[in-house]
Scaffold this motif. Structure first.
Motif, mmCIF file in Angstrom:
data_model
loop_
_atom_site.group_PDB
_atom_site.id
_atom_site.type_symbol
_atom_site.label_atom_id
_atom_site.label_comp_id
_atom_site.label_asym_id
_atom_site.label_seq_id
_atom_site.Cartn_x
_atom_site.Cartn_y
_atom_site.Cartn_z
ATOM 1 N N PHE A 171 -3.137 2.191 3.358
ATOM 2 C CA PHE A 171 -2.463 1.264 2.468
ATOM 3 C C PHE A 171 -3.139 -0.101 2.511
ATOM 4 C CE2 PHE A 171 0.558 -2.174 1.832
ATOM 5 C CZ PHE A 171 0.984 -1.897 0.550
ATOM 6 N N ALA A 172 -3.390 -0.606 3.700
ATOM 7 C CA ALA A 172 -4.008 -1.930 3.855
ATOM 8 C C ALA A 172 -5.386 -1.972 3.207
ATOM 9 C CB ALA A 172 -4.113 -2.297 5.335
ATOM 10 N N LYS A 173 -6.165 -0.915 3.401
ATOM 11 C CA LYS A 173 -7.497 -0.856 2.810
ATOM 12 C C LYS A 173 -7.415 -0.842 1.286
ATOM 13 C CE LYS A 173 -11.717 1.889 2.728
ATOM 14 N NZ LYS A 173 -12.385 3.116 3.202
ATOM 15 N N GLU B 204 -2.753 -16.064 -1.419
ATOM 16 C CA GLU B 204 -1.836 -17.087 -1.933
ATOM 17 C C GLU B 204 -1.405 -16.782 -3.372
ATOM 18 O OE1 GLU B 204 -4.039 -18.497 1.506
ATOM 19 O OE2 GLU B 204 -4.767 -17.676 -0.386
ATOM 20 N N GLU B 205 -2.348 -16.345 -4.195
ATOM 21 C CA GLU B 205 -2.020 -15.999 -5.584
ATOM 22 C C GLU B 205 -1.068 -14.808 -5.646
ATOM 23 O OE1 GLU B 205 -5.946 -17.306 -8.149
ATOM 24 O OE2 GLU B 205 -5.991 -15.408 -7.055
ATOM 25 N N LEU B 206 -1.346 -13.787 -4.828
ATOM 26 C CA LEU B 206 -0.482 -12.614 -4.843
ATOM 27 C C LEU B 206 0.920 -12.974 -4.359
ATOM 28 C CD1 LEU B 206 -0.336 -9.651 -5.564
ATOM 29 C CD2 LEU B 206 -1.091 -9.108 -3.243
ATOM 30 N N SER B 207 0.998 -13.818 -3.377
ATOM 31 C CA SER B 207 2.293 -14.291 -2.898
ATOM 32 C C SER B 207 3.039 -15.021 -4.011
ATOM 33 C CB SER B 207 2.099 -15.215 -1.691
ATOM 34 O OG SER B 207 3.306 -15.822 -1.327
ATOM 35 N N ILE C 295 3.974 -5.774 -5.508
ATOM 36 C CA ILE C 295 2.523 -5.916 -5.329
ATOM 37 C C ILE C 295 1.790 -5.223 -6.481
ATOM 38 C CG2 ILE C 295 0.557 -5.170 -3.907
ATOM 39 C CD1 ILE C 295 1.924 -7.468 -2.562
ATOM 40 N N ALA C 296 2.196 -3.994 -6.800
ATOM 41 C CA ALA C 296 1.547 -3.248 -7.892
ATOM 42 C C ALA C 296 1.678 -3.999 -9.208
ATOM 43 C CB ALA C 296 2.149 -1.844 -8.000
ATOM 44 N N ILE C 297 2.854 -4.554 -9.484
ATOM 45 C CA ILE C 297 3.066 -5.316 -10.709
ATOM 46 C C ILE C 297 2.280 -6.626 -10.652
ATOM 47 C CG2 ILE C 297 4.790 -6.520 -12.134
ATOM 48 C CD1 ILE C 297 4.972 -3.434 -12.256
ATOM 49 N N GLY C 298 2.322 -7.295 -9.512
ATOM 50 C CA GLY C 298 1.600 -8.559 -9.360
ATOM 51 C C GLY C 298 0.101 -8.416 -9.559
ATOM 52 N N MET D 171 -7.111 -6.195 -4.376
ATOM 53 C CA MET D 171 -7.109 -7.657 -4.447
ATOM 54 C C MET D 171 -8.520 -8.173 -4.705
ATOM 55 S SD MET D 171 -4.317 -8.720 -1.536
ATOM 56 C CE MET D 171 -4.530 -10.490 -1.834
ATOM 57 N N LYS D 172 -9.493 -7.557 -4.056
ATOM 58 C CA LYS D 172 -10.884 -7.969 -4.267
ATOM 59 C C LYS D 172 -11.315 -7.650 -5.700
ATOM 60 C CE LYS D 172 -15.532 -7.415 -2.416
ATOM 61 N NZ LYS D 172 -16.365 -6.767 -1.387
ATOM 62 N N ARG D 173 -11.009 -6.452 -6.170
ATOM 63 C CA ARG D 173 -11.394 -6.030 -7.522
ATOM 64 C C ARG D 173 -10.753 -6.926 -8.590
ATOM 65 N NH1 ARG D 173 -10.550 0.097 -8.522
ATOM 66 N NH2 ARG D 173 -12.013 0.105 -6.796
ATOM 67 N N LYS D 174 -9.507 -7.309 -8.356
ATOM 68 C CA LYS D 174 -8.787 -8.147 -9.318
ATOM 69 C C LYS D 174 -9.020 -9.646 -9.081
ATOM 70 C CE LYS D 174 -6.304 -4.938 -11.495
ATOM 71 N NZ LYS D 174 -5.989 -4.880 -12.906
ATOM 72 N N ARG D 175 -9.760 -9.944 -8.020
ATOM 73 C CA ARG D 175 -10.052 -11.343 -7.654
ATOM 74 C C ARG D 175 -8.777 -12.164 -7.475
ATOM 75 N NH1 ARG D 175 -15.221 -11.631 -11.571
ATOM 76 N NH2 ARG D 175 -16.630 -10.651 -10.095
ATOM 77 N N VAL D 176 -7.879 -11.615 -6.678
ATOM 78 C CA VAL D 176 -6.601 -12.251 -6.397
ATOM 79 C C VAL D 176 -6.561 -12.601 -4.915
ATOM 80 C CG1 VAL D 176 -4.091 -11.902 -6.340
ATOM 81 C CG2 VAL D 176 -5.436 -11.004 -8.247
#
Length: 135
Positions: free
Chosen positions: A14-16, A30-33, A66-69, A22-27
């Motif tokens: 899950f963490a990976k 802090e932004e995801l939070s 998270i999925a929606i964000g 997050m890397k692919r979406k460049r998020v």
């Protein structure tokens, strides 16, 4: 209701996957939070393969937020949920609503999904007071 699954790789997978998305979406964390209303510390824990409190960070509503964000398409959202240990069932009324959100509203802000849930008489995924929309 929700059928929790047991995975050999669990937290690490899950963490990976979360870090990759997050890397692919460049998020950033802090932004995801800000997008989800999930605390920075919890997002950091969710990204760590050595999570201390699995119950706290693997809450279904957090994983859906998270999925929606991240605006993940349905198939990728389901993969993220399964790696978190969840399988939503089509024969469960609440799960069916979550599936609808993940399939039809994934490109909406989490706050809008929360508003939708509240109009149905359900609790929101997260607290809208903690959400800042990044579109």
């Amino acid at each position: 209701m929700i059928e929790a699954l047991r995975f050999e790789v669990g937290n690490q997978a899950f963490a990976k996957l979360l870090r990759q998305w997050m890397k692919r979406k460049r998020v950033t964390i802090e932004e995801l939070s800000a997008r989800t209303g999930i605390s920075i510390d919890t997002v950091k824990e969710m990204r760590s393969p050595r999570m201390r409190d699995k119950q706290k960070v693997f809450r279904l509503k957090n994983v859906i937020a998270i999925a929606i964000g991240l605006h993940l398409p349905f198939k990728d959202s389901i993969r993220l949920l399964r790696n978190a240990g969840y399988r939503l069932r089509k024969d469960d009324a609440i799960d069916k609503i979550y599936l609808k959100i993940l399939s039809q509203y994934y490109d909406y802000p989490v706050a809008s999904c929360n508003d939708y849930l509240v109009t149905l008489g359900l609790l929101p995924l997260t607290n809208n007071d903690n959400i800042f929309s990044y579109s």
